[in-house]
Design an enzyme around this catalytic site. Structure first.
Site, PDB file in Angstrom:
ATOM      1  N   GLY A  15       0.813  -1.216   0.000  1.00  0.00           N
ATOM      2  CA  GLY A  15       0.000   0.000   0.000  1.00  0.00           C
ATOM      3  C   GLY A  15       0.844   1.263   0.000  1.00  0.00           C
ATOM      4  N   ASP A  16       0.172   2.396  -0.258  1.00  0.00           N
ATOM      5  CA  ASP A  16       0.799   3.726  -0.215  1.00  0.00           C
ATOM      6  C   ASP A  16       1.937   3.885  -1.220  1.00  0.00           C
ATOM      7  OD1 ASP A  16      -0.923   4.297   1.910  1.00  0.00           O
ATOM      8  OD2 ASP A  16       0.490   3.472   3.361  1.00  0.00           O
TER       9      ASP A  16
ATOM     10  N   GLY B   6       1.678   5.341  -4.010  1.00  0.00           N
ATOM     11  CA  GLY B   6       1.465   6.543  -4.821  1.00  0.00           C
ATOM     12  C   GLY B   6       0.464   6.276  -5.943  1.00  0.00           C
ATOM     13  N   LYS B   7      -0.507   5.394  -5.655  1.00  0.00           N
ATOM     14  CA  LYS B   7      -1.521   5.052  -6.668  1.00  0.00           C
ATOM     15  C   LYS B   7      -2.324   6.283  -7.068  1.00  0.00           C
ATOM     16  CE  LYS B   7      -3.141   1.982  -3.731  1.00  0.00           C
ATOM     17  NZ  LYS B   7      -2.069   1.909  -2.714  1.00  0.00           N
TER      18      LYS B   7
ATOM     19  N   ALA C  39      -8.196   3.229   2.928  1.00  0.00           N
ATOM     20  CA  ALA C  39      -7.312   3.768   1.890  1.00  0.00           C
ATOM     21  C   ALA C  39      -7.100   5.261   2.109  1.00  0.00           C
ATOM     22  CB  ALA C  39      -7.930   3.552   0.513  1.00  0.00           C
TER      23      ALA C  39
ATOM     24  N   ARG D 262     -23.835 -12.528   5.448  1.00  0.00           N
ATOM     25  CA  ARG D 262     -25.129 -12.151   4.854  1.00  0.00           C
ATOM     26  C   ARG D 262     -26.060 -11.400   5.809  1.00  0.00           C
ATOM     27  NH1 ARG D 262     -25.477 -18.083   2.771  1.00  0.00           N
ATOM     28  NH2 ARG D 262     -24.359 -18.164   4.738  1.00  0.00           N
TER      29      ARG D 262
ATOM     30  N   THR E 213      -5.664  -6.880   4.811  1.00  0.00           N
ATOM     31  CA  THR E 213      -6.980  -6.278   4.912  1.00  0.00           C
ATOM     32  C   THR E 213      -8.016  -7.361   4.593  1.00  0.00           C
ATOM     33  OG1 THR E 213      -8.287  -4.343   4.335  1.00  0.00           O
ATOM     34  CG2 THR E 213      -7.092  -5.386   2.514  1.00  0.00           C
TER      35      THR E 213
ATOM     36  N   THR F 269      -4.144   7.260   8.877  1.00  0.00           N
ATOM     37  CA  THR F 269      -4.030   7.179  10.340  1.00  0.00           C
ATOM     38  C   THR F 269      -2.857   7.993  10.893  1.00  0.00           C
ATOM     39  OG1 THR F 269      -2.686   5.197  10.120  1.00  0.00           O
ATOM     40  CG2 THR F 269      -5.056   4.864  10.418  1.00  0.00           C
TER      41      THR F 269
ATOM     42  N   PRO G  67       3.568   6.477  11.616  1.00  0.00           N
ATOM     43  CA  PRO G  67       4.833   6.414  10.872  1.00  0.00           C
ATOM     44  C   PRO G  67       4.880   5.105  10.102  1.00  0.00           C
ATOM     45  CG  PRO G  67       5.224   6.405  13.261  1.00  0.00           C
ATOM     46  CD  PRO G  67       3.742   6.495  13.068  1.00  0.00           C
TER      47      PRO G  67
ATOM     48  N   GLY H 250       7.993   8.551 -11.059  1.00  0.00           N
ATOM     49  CA  GLY H 250       7.649   9.685 -10.180  1.00  0.00           C
ATOM     50  C   GLY H 250       8.904  10.360  -9.675  1.00  0.00           C
TER      51      GLY H 250
HETATM   52  P1  GDP Z   1      -1.509   5.655  -2.314  1.00  0.00           P
HETATM   53  O1  GDP Z   1      -2.279   5.208  -1.121  1.00  0.00           O
HETATM   54  O2  GDP Z   1      -0.906   4.510  -3.053  1.00  0.00           O
HETATM   55  O3  GDP Z   1      -2.274   6.567  -3.224  1.00  0.00           O
HETATM   56  O4  GDP Z   1      -0.272   6.513  -1.747  1.00  0.00           O
HETATM   57  P2  GDP Z   1      -0.309   7.594  -0.555  1.00  0.00           P
HETATM   58  O5  GDP Z   1      -0.941   8.834  -1.057  1.00  0.00           O
HETATM   59  O6  GDP Z   1      -0.842   7.007   0.691  1.00  0.00           O
HETATM   60  O7  GDP Z   1       1.247   7.788  -0.280  1.00  0.00           O
HETATM   61  C1  GDP Z   1       2.116   8.206  -1.283  1.00  0.00           C
HETATM   62  C2  GDP Z   1       2.821   9.484  -0.804  1.00  0.00           C
HETATM   63  O8  GDP Z   1       3.918   9.750  -1.650  1.00  0.00           O
HETATM   64  C3  GDP Z   1       1.929  10.716  -0.909  1.00  0.00           C
HETATM   65  O9  GDP Z   1       2.282  11.600   0.131  1.00  0.00           O
HETATM   66  C4  GDP Z   1       2.296  11.311  -2.269  1.00  0.00           C
HETATM   67  O10 GDP Z   1       2.063  12.707  -2.339  1.00  0.00           O
HETATM   68  C5  GDP Z   1       3.773  11.003  -2.313  1.00  0.00           C
HETATM   69  N1  GDP Z   1       4.343  10.789  -3.658  1.00  0.00           N
HETATM   70  C6  GDP Z   1       3.824  10.105  -4.701  1.00  0.00           C
HETATM   71  N2  GDP Z   1       4.719  10.017  -5.707  1.00  0.00           N
HETATM   72  C7  GDP Z   1       5.833  10.664  -5.285  1.00  0.00           C
HETATM   73  C8  GDP Z   1       7.138  10.887  -5.861  1.00  0.00           C
HETATM   74  O11 GDP Z   1       7.441  10.480  -6.965  1.00  0.00           O
HETATM   75  N3  GDP Z   1       8.027  11.586  -5.087  1.00  0.00           N
HETATM   76  C9  GDP Z   1       7.723  12.069  -3.848  1.00  0.00           C
HETATM   77  N4  GDP Z   1       8.656  12.735  -3.177  1.00  0.00           N
HETATM   78  N5  GDP Z   1       6.522  11.880  -3.284  1.00  0.00           N
HETATM   79  C10 GDP Z   1       5.600  11.166  -3.989  1.00  0.00           C
HETATM   80  P1  IMO Z   2      -3.887   2.588   0.409  1.00  0.00           P
HETATM   81  O1  IMO Z   2      -5.012   2.410  -0.549  1.00  0.00           O
HETATM   82  C1  IMO Z   2      -1.402   0.897   3.601  1.00  0.00           C
HETATM   83  C2  IMO Z   2      -3.298  -2.000   6.305  1.00  0.00           C
HETATM   84  C3  IMO Z   2      -3.460  -1.545   7.738  1.00  0.00           C
HETATM   85  C4  IMO Z   2      -3.331  -2.877   8.462  1.00  0.00           C
HETATM   86  C5  IMO Z   2      -4.051  -3.836   7.524  1.00  0.00           C
HETATM   87  C6  IMO Z   2      -5.486  -4.127   7.906  1.00  0.00           C
HETATM   88  O2  IMO Z   2      -3.744   3.957   0.935  1.00  0.00           O
HETATM   89  O3  IMO Z   2      -2.624   2.015  -0.133  1.00  0.00           O
HETATM   90  P2  IMO Z   2      -7.733  -2.720   7.745  1.00  0.00           P
HETATM   91  O4  IMO Z   2      -8.114  -1.430   8.406  1.00  0.00           O
HETATM   92  O5  IMO Z   2      -7.800  -2.703   6.267  1.00  0.00           O
HETATM   93  O6  IMO Z   2      -8.468  -3.899   8.324  1.00  0.00           O
HETATM   94  O7  IMO Z   2      -6.181  -2.925   8.173  1.00  0.00           O
HETATM   95  O8  IMO Z   2      -4.020  -3.224   6.233  1.00  0.00           O
HETATM   96  N1  IMO Z   2      -3.878  -1.083   5.282  1.00  0.00           N
HETATM   97  C7  IMO Z   2      -3.151  -0.257   4.524  1.00  0.00           C
HETATM   98  N2  IMO Z   2      -1.825   0.014   4.512  1.00  0.00           N
HETATM   99  N3  IMO Z   2      -2.207   1.490   2.683  1.00  0.00           N
HETATM  100  C8  IMO Z   2      -3.531   1.211   2.650  1.00  0.00           C
HETATM  101  O9  IMO Z   2      -4.344   1.695   1.695  1.00  0.00           O
HETATM  102  C9  IMO Z   2      -4.058   0.337   3.623  1.00  0.00           C
HETATM  103  N4  IMO Z   2      -5.299  -0.119   3.887  1.00  0.00           N
HETATM  104  C10 IMO Z   2      -5.173  -0.996   4.893  1.00  0.00           C
HETATM  105  O10 IMO Z   2      -2.449  -0.646   8.111  1.00  0.00           O
HETATM  106  O11 IMO Z   2      -1.989  -3.266   8.520  1.00  0.00           O
HETATM  107 MG    MG Z   3      -2.306   5.447   0.934  1.00  0.00          MG
END
Ligand code: GDP
Ligand code: IMO
Ligand code: MG
Length: 423
Positions: free
Chosen positions: A13-14, A16-17, A40, A143, A238, A300, A303, A412
């Protein structure tokens, strides 16, 4: 004819989708969320302003794109209304939002249950986002869930709320937890239902009509493959299928319509919550990645755990999802290191392998095998093409493509919308 492209998280996750979706949706007629809920957090930075999306597809920022919340999503109506209000306050129209009548509603007892279940796990906590995601999917499969179509029908909604609250209260009583008031919940949530009702449609039919009309669709994956209830590091996952199968099941789109499947990764790795993470750096390197990459949760604020890029795990994601192209973010962040490590294989009890499994019997006996690359990429903000990148960045990307056997299509170089190189 393939009219549907998909963006998926390829690690934990996270990745940069949101940013990749934001770019791709400029050419899309429809942007769809298929799984997960407000666990998310997808960030998009436009002209220095950060937008965090939890439920609404990030494509909504493009006013010509229809933003669809599909049947596989679990919706907290309070959060959705907040998100709608926030967008309106920033001058964006939400008239292009559509909500599936089959999506499930997250109720207050789901959130209370999420917290209770975590408490009961003692030292084995999953580290959920405490948004009620797991318990809502439990009710769906058991259900007794409340679908959007029940939610907007006052009579059906009332019956569901009374029955479910009565049942959940028995469990809460067992654990000495506060009892919930069905009448109060019904009253509050009925107001939300009235606000959201105008957006509710049968999105399955809507999406198929769009496909028939040759419209371009884009599915926005949430979470990621290694958090998948089937393919991830169970139980530290998840409660949905954020991988490719979940896209079809969560939207009603047929696999035969799928075109490109973009797997999004970062130039390093991060994870939130508990569970295995072989390349995690519990040292100054991990701290440096966290600070340079601003790796704190969008949802959330926790860190994030940080480490080097694990291509063995990513290759597994490529296999499970059939990923056709890679989007790699944070090349600017990793480029601030003098030396960069890349995990290309595992050493399992003395044998070098590229086999991946989250089975602790296997993974706990593996060590990462790293290759080292020169960093110091310098300022990438003026790089508009892959050719403009410094040689060290090119070498790093080349090796990633070689190992994954998938081309990198997006690079990116910063958080902003404009910091994206198309290859
Ligand atoms: P997602 O959940 O996959 O959409 O990703 P998040 O938004 O949770 O986390 C990605 C973080 O990286 C965000 O704070 C973005 O603004 C940042 N981000 C995305 N692409 C880049 C990149 O190429 N460089 C930097 N420095 N930050 C980026
Ligand atoms: P995006 O779309 C990172 C993690 C939680 C936990 C586990 C289960 O931003 O990438 P949940 O609340 O889903 O039952 O938690 O999954 N988790 C994520 N970690 N990015 C996410 O979404 C997440 N969605 C859930 O931290 O470990
Ligand atoms: Mg995210």
């Amino acid at each position: 004819m393939s009219n549907v492209d998909v963006v998926l998280g390829a690690f934990y996750g996270d990745e940069g989708k949101g940013k990749i979706i934001d770019y791709l949706s400029t050419n899309a007629d429809v942007s769809i969320r298929c799984t997960g809920g407000n666990n998310a957090g997808h960030t998009i930075e436009v002209d220095g302003v950060k937008y965090a999306f939890h439920l609404i597809p990030s494509g909504i920022l493009n006013e010509n794109t229809l933003a669809v919340i599909g049947n596989g999503v679990v919706i907290d109506p309070r959060v959705l209304i907040e998100e709608i209000d926030n967008l309106k306050a920033h001058g964006f129209s939400v008239s292009n939002l559509r909500i599936s009548d089959k999506a499930h509603i997250i109720m207050p007892y789901h959130i209370a249950m999420d917290k209770l279940l975590e408490e009961n796990r003692g030292n084995d906590k999953i580290g959920t986002t405490a948004r009620g995601i797991g318990p809502t999917y439990c009710d769906k499969y058991e259900r007794s869930g409340i679908r959007v179509q029940d939610f907007v029908n006052p009579e059906r909604f009332k019956n569901c709320v009374i029955r479910n609250v009565e049942n959940k209260n028995k469990i809460f009583a067992l654990y000495g937890k506060e009892q919930l008031d069905a009448e109060k919940i019904f009253e509050e949530y009925s107001k939300y239902a009235t606000i959201l009702k105008p957006y509710v449609v049968d999105t399955v039919v809507l999406l198929h009509n769009c496909i028939k009309d040759n419209k371009k669709l884009l599915c926005e994956g949430a979470q990621a493959t290694l958090l998948d209830i089937d393919f991830g590091s169970y139980p530290f996952v998840t409660s949905s299928n954020p991988s490719m199968g979940g896209i079809c099941a969560g939207s009603g789109i047929s696999p035969k319509n799928i075109g490109e499947i973009y797997g999004v990764i970062k130039a390093y790795s991060s994870r939130v919550g508990t569970g295995p993470f072989l390349t995690e750096q519990l040292n100054e390197t991990g701290d440096k990645i966290r600070e340079l990459g601003h790796e704190y949760g969008t949802t959330t604020k926790r860190p994030r755990r940080c480490g080097w890029l694990d291509l063995v795990a990513i290759k597994y994601s490529v296999m499970v999802n059939g990923i056709t192209a890679i989007a790699i973010n944070h090349m600017d962040t990793i480029g601030k290191f003098d030396k960069i490590k890349l995990c290309v294989a595992y050493n399992h009890k003395g044998k070098v392998t590229t086999d991946f499994s989250t089975n602790p019997d296997y993974l706990n006996n593996c060590e990462a095998v790293y290759e080292e690359f020169d960093g110091n990429f310098g300022d990438l903000s003026n790089c508009k093409t892959k050719e403009d990148l410094p040689i060290n960045a090119k070498n790093y990307l080349k090796r990633i493509e070689e190992v994954l056997e998938v081309p990198v299509k997006f690079i990116g170089t910063g958080a902003g919308r404009e910091n994206l190189i198309l290859c």
